[in-house]
Design an enzyme around this catalytic site. Structure first.
Site, PDB file in Angstrom:
ATOM      1  N   GLU A   1      -4.465  -9.729   0.038  1.00 21.57           N
ATOM      2  CA  GLU A   1      -4.899  -9.918   1.310  1.00 21.57           C
ATOM      3  C   GLU A   1      -6.785 -10.636   0.544  1.00 21.57           C
ATOM      4  O   GLU A   1      -7.443 -10.176  -0.467  1.00 21.57           O
ATOM      5  CB  GLU A   1      -4.814  -8.877   1.930  1.00 21.57           C
TER       6      GLU A   1
ATOM      7  N   GLU B   1       0.451  -1.128   0.092  1.00 25.56           N
ATOM      8  CA  GLU B   1      -0.062  -0.084  -0.409  1.00 25.56           C
ATOM      9  C   GLU B   1       1.503   1.210   0.415  1.00 25.56           C
ATOM     10  O   GLU B   1       0.511   2.216   0.857  1.00 25.56           O
ATOM     11  CB  GLU B   1      -0.945  -0.356   1.183  1.00 25.56           C
TER      12      GLU B   1
END
Ligand code: GAL
Length: 998
Positions: free
Chosen positions: A526, A429
């Site tokens: 994820e 991220e």
């Protein structure tokens, strides 16, 4: 020992420097060597202050190294997920900067003297210091660290040249320029949290080693290259030996034929003990021969498509936090293997090196990730821009280039000899830009043998494997089919723009011009966010993996709840989360979202994952069980099967067919009119941490009609309801008050009985989630429903009680009809719940059920239904039908934040008992109902914010559920699939209640 003067001038703002770090040696492999080492772990002197320049350090106190100072009585931990805990003022940090000054004496062992005289070097190695440190020996600067979870070494030969005792000072700051690139979703906590050592490096030793052990699946032959390097990066003459292969050759980078080898895979992690020696040093390592390839849209290990049945793992411990007890490494890998996980992503930094050794030994595929996250830059689009509006996020900020590229190569250099690592990830991220592209290149340059993945490259333009986090089932299916709808393409373009990346003309491609992403393997970096009760619908995710070859599985978020042991204001021992340590800015309990609770007790989500991750698919029908071998390499000879037709009281052996990987077969089950049948597969022999006789997978089939028939009442003859003079009613053993509420059963008192539409919201329904149902449920008063009697009338042998459940402040609610009948032993109630016609279509009901409380507090429950762990409509994988006994306490799941839990599905019969001789209740529900038995009410569960704060009111609360709303994973993923949404609808159910004794 004298304490240091102030060794740094305040003008030396080393913690804000870019490029970050000073004087560090180039990264290298973490090697096990026969060269001497001296551990500096233990008790150090510590002075704490709030200024990085050290001018306000307090009095010395002892501190443990490794350790985090916030967990040793100095300052406090803070939890934020995305947002930076300091102003975004790159590369600067606030003046107030928690600072820990560590000192200790160091004496070079006398035995090292002669080697030093021969020219040996002494290195000081830090394996993890959060977030930056300046190091001095005897007040002379040695260097500055950068990269909290990266090994850093300094050459301290000259500094330690004089005989006798030296003073080592390490000033660690909490905030530094590193903070901007280490914004992972975890506790902000600081200190020397991994080991510190002094290493004696012999002349002519092996400073670095690169090995590559390849396996050719076509020939079964192994090939090895080993290159031993000296300090200057030059090859040194060295010999590699693998005794088990009779291999002895030069470690000079040339290809060595290893002959026939047993390959390494997560299924069979064969390792070969190897040594690499020069005249002055021998290093030992364990080598695994394996081939990792991206072959079009297929990710292969040793020639076979691999499915990642994985989990994301942070380093967490409820007492020492990110500091890792060595045993936690073995414990975690062992638990993962026992629960059918085969892969782990080291989110979001390289782990303690021992963890990777255990992954090699025990067999897990690892995505090893660099220590890099800048998530805080994309929480608000006005942040991180310079005066011209150009994005200043590190991914596009040239000031960070050198530091971040160095980070990327440093972690790869440490870990590239591990067989378990099958892919590198530069981090998490952090958007994309020229800097992340350079980081990916730095990884490739450092290790050209493994694929690289980076989720934020949404179009997979620079990486080998396409990945996303938390796509829905439908979106994942589109990726599997390699055909995206325009709607999904637009969503993906929006996601790119959110990262500050211009999607350009090509956007996310078109049918005619598909993105490169759709020609590459895909995985969920994820998915299945396991916060609290959930995640739901793991089954449906894995079904997609079995259907679409390009979908390679993924990594559940996440392994462990990061709760920290602490006490609340009332003195209860709790697992603390964000906000429990006086933080002004925090993200609450979002830090507790693992498959294991903080103390590593498996949560039901791990048992659900175990089932859906099983290497053998198992479905049990009435006459046959269907088995699918989902191993990539193994047949089923390591397993045996058993079957039970009597709710698991006895087992008989079942022949397992000989299935090669990918094959499936039906196995006939014992003949007969069985009400239930359960099949389980067990390991034959112990295999690493998986013991012999360990259950791999189990499943049941129940025949509802046969079960119901077996439970039909003996029929002692109906008894008619009788009304007493005070208006109360007796229906067999059941006593109802004049308002038609059950108040007694035999001699037992009953309280709070009646229809129940509510359950305590789960984490996936709370305010911070994508679908905050809790607020909507509470706004309409569902958590405080009120009852009004509409009428009671005797109807032959039945007593019919009609009531209305109403909600404060609005006209929503439901009509409830209870039809009570009885014989001398038991009362039966048939319930019909009819929500109002105008119940909003988009507002699911939490539950349709019936609750009562027993003040006599029975604490033992015998139940026949699905268990042993909890089930909700979209969870409960691995539960089987059996007769089981549990204490009330054992039926609770101590989620860190209290919420609905503990429902056992399909329960047809249950007996609740107290101590010896006490009255109890027998419940019978021939069609099967959900059963939850608790030592507290739903209101208590709903009101408390920590498990440790829950208090029993002395009653035992029993809830029967005819329908429940699914739990989904909306805390950070999709809401429940349509089939698991409890839309307001009429629901009928029935059950019998009988008092029992003893
Ligand atoms: C992801 C992130 C993880 C974690 C998760 C939510 O976006 O990569 O680090 O924050 O969300 O629990």
């Amino acid at each position: 020992m004298s304490m240091p003067t102030t060794p740094s001038a305040p003008t030396d703002r080393w913690w804000e420097e870019l490029p970050a770090g000073r004087n560090r040696l180039v990264g290298r492999a973490h090697l096990h060597s026969d060269a001497p080492e001296l551990s500096l772990d233990g008790t150090w002197d510590f002075r704490y202050g709030t200024r990085a320049d050290g001018t306000d350090l307090g009095a010395p106190a002892p501190i443990e190294v490794p350790g985090l100072w916030q967990l040793q009585g100095h300052g406090a931990p803070q939890y934020t997920n995305v947002v930076y805990p300091i102003p975004m003022d790159v590369p600067h940090v606030p003046d107030e900067n928690p600072t820990g000054h560590y000192s200790r004496a160091v004496t070079v062992p006398a035995e090292w003297t002669s080697a030093r005289e021969d020219g040996a070097r002494i290195l000081l190695r830090f394996q993890g210091v959060d977030s930056a440190a300046k190091v001095w020996i005897d007040d002379a600067e040695i260097g500055v660290t950068s990269g909290s979870r990266l090994t850093q070494e300094f050459d301290v030969t000259e500094a330690l040249a004089a005989e006798g005792e030296h003073r080592l000072d390490v000033r660690v700051v909490q905030w530094s320029v590193n903070t901007y690139v280490e914004d992972q979703d975890m506790w902000w906590a600081s200190g020397i949290f991994r080991s510190v050592d002094l290493l004696l490096r012999p002349v002519g030793g092996i400073h670095d080693l690169i090995t590559h052990a390849d396996f050719d699946p076509a020939t079964g032959q192994g090939t090895l290259t080993a290159s031993a390097y000296g300090t200057g990066g030059e090859l040194v003459p060295a010999t590699v030996r693998i005794p088990a292969l009779c291999l002895e050759a030069a470690a000079d980078g040339s290809e060595i034929a290893a002959g026939e080898v047993a390959p390494w895979s997560a299924e069979s992690p064969t390792l070969y003990e190897a040594t690499v020696s020069t005249d002055t040093e021998t290093v030992t390592l364990k080598l695994g021969f394996r081939r990792v390839e991206v072959d079009g849209e297929i990710f292969r290990v040793n020639g076979e498509r691999i499915v990642f049945r994985g989990v994301n793992r942070h380093e967490a411990d409820p007492v020492v936090g990110r500091t890792q007890h060595l045993e936690n490494q073995d414990l975690d890998v062992g638990l993962m293997k026992q629960h059918n996980l085969n892969a782990v992503r080291t989110s979001h930094y390289p782990p303690h090196q021992r963890f990777l050794e255990v992954c090699d030994e025990v067999g897990l595929y690892v995505i090893c990730e660099g220590d890099f996250e800048t998530h805080g830059f994309h929480v608000d689009s006005t942040w991180g821009e310079d005066a011209t509006g150009a994005p200043q996020r590190p991914a596009a900020d040239d000031r960070f280039r050198e530091t971040l590229c160095e980070r990327s190569s440093r972690f790869v250099r440490r870990d590239r000899n591990h067989a378990s690592i099958v892919m590198w990830s530069i981090g998490n991220e952090s958007s994309t830009g020229p800097v992340t592209e350079a980081m990916i290149q730095a990884v490739r340059d450092t290790d050209p043998t493994r694929p690289v993945i980076y989720e934020q490259d949404y179009r997979a333009q620079t990486v080998d494997v396409f990945s996303l986090m938390y796509p829905t089932h439908d979106e994942s299916e589109q990726i599997g089919k390699r055909a995206l709808t325009d709607e999904y393409r637009e969503k993906l373009v929006g996601m790119l723009e959110h990262l500050g990346v211009d999607a350009g003309e090509e956007g996310f491609g078109s049918d005619e011009q598909p993105m490169p992403a759709l020609s590459k393997p895909f995985l969920w970096i994820e998915f299945a966010h396991a916060m609290g009760n959930g995640a739901g619908s793991l089954k449906e995710y894995m079904d997609l993996v079995h259907r679409y070859p390009a979908l390679h599985g993924g990594f559940i978020w996440e392994w462990i709840d990061h709760g920290l042991v602490t006490t609340d204001a009332e003195g209860n021992e709790i697992y603390g989360y964000g906000g429990d340590f006086g933080e002004r800015l925090h993200d609450g309990n979002f830090v507790a979202d693992g498959l294991v609770l903080p103390d590593r007790t498996p949560s039901p989500a791990l048992l659900d994952a175990k089932h859906h991750y099983s290497p053998v698919g198992l479905e049990v029908g009435e006459r046959a069980a269907t088995l699918v071998n989902r191993y990539a390499f193994r047949d089923l000879s390591g397993l045996r099967a058993e079957v039970s037709v009597d709710a698991q009281s006895t087992w008989q052996e079942l022949d397992l067919p000989d299935l090669a990987p990918g094959q499936s077969a039906e196995v006939a089950l014992p003949e007969g009119e069985h009400a239930s049948v359960t099949v389980r597969l067990l390991t034959r022999e112990a295999d690493g941490p998986v013991p012999a006789g360990h259950e791999i997978v189990a499943a049941s089939h129940v025949d509802a009609e046969r079960l119901a028939a077996a439970l039909a009442p003996a029929g002692s003859g109906a008894v008619a309801p009788v009304q007493a003079a005070d208006g109360t009613w007796q229906v067999g053993p059941a006593r109802l008050d004049d308002l038609g509420r059950l108040v007694g059963l035999g001699e037992l008192e009953v309280e709070h009985a009646g229809a129940d539409l509510y359950r305590a919201p789960v984490d996936n329904e709370r305010a911070r989630t994508r679908y905050p149902l809790e607020a909507r449920w509470k706004r309409i008063g569902l958590d405080g429903a009120r009852r009004r009697l509409l009428g009671i009338e005797a109807d032959g042998d039945a007593l019919v009680v009609r009531s209305r459940v109403g909600l404060d402040g609005n006209a929503l609610g439901a009509d409830v009809t209870e039809r009570w009948t009885a014989d001398a032993d038991a009362a039966e109630v048939a319930v019909i719940v009819t929500p109002v016609e105008f119940w909003p279509e988009d507002l699911p009901l939490p539950r349709i059920g019936w609750t009562f409380a027993l003040p006599a507090a029975p604490d033992q429950v015998e139940y026949e239904g699905f268990g042993p762990h909890e089930s909700y409509p979209d969870t409960g994988g691995g539960t089987t039908f059996a007769l089981r006994t549990a204490s009330v306490e054992e039926l609770q799941v101590p989620y860190v934040f209290p919420q609905e839990n503990g429902n056992r599905a399909g329960v047809v019969r249950a007996v609740l008992r107290g101590g010896t001789g006490a009255e109890g209740v027998e419940l019978t529900a021939p069609e099967g109902l959900g059963l939850a038995v608790r030592p507290w009410s739903t209101a208590e569960l709903d009101a408390r914010a920590h498990d440790g704060a829950l208090r029993t009111d002395g009653r035992t609360w029993v809830t029967l559920s005819a329908a429940l709303h699914g739990v989904g994973s909306a805390a950070c993923g999709p809401e429940p699939l349509p089939e698991y949404v409890l839309t307001a609808r009429e629901e009928s159910f029935r059950f019998r209640l009988a008092p029992t004794r003893g």
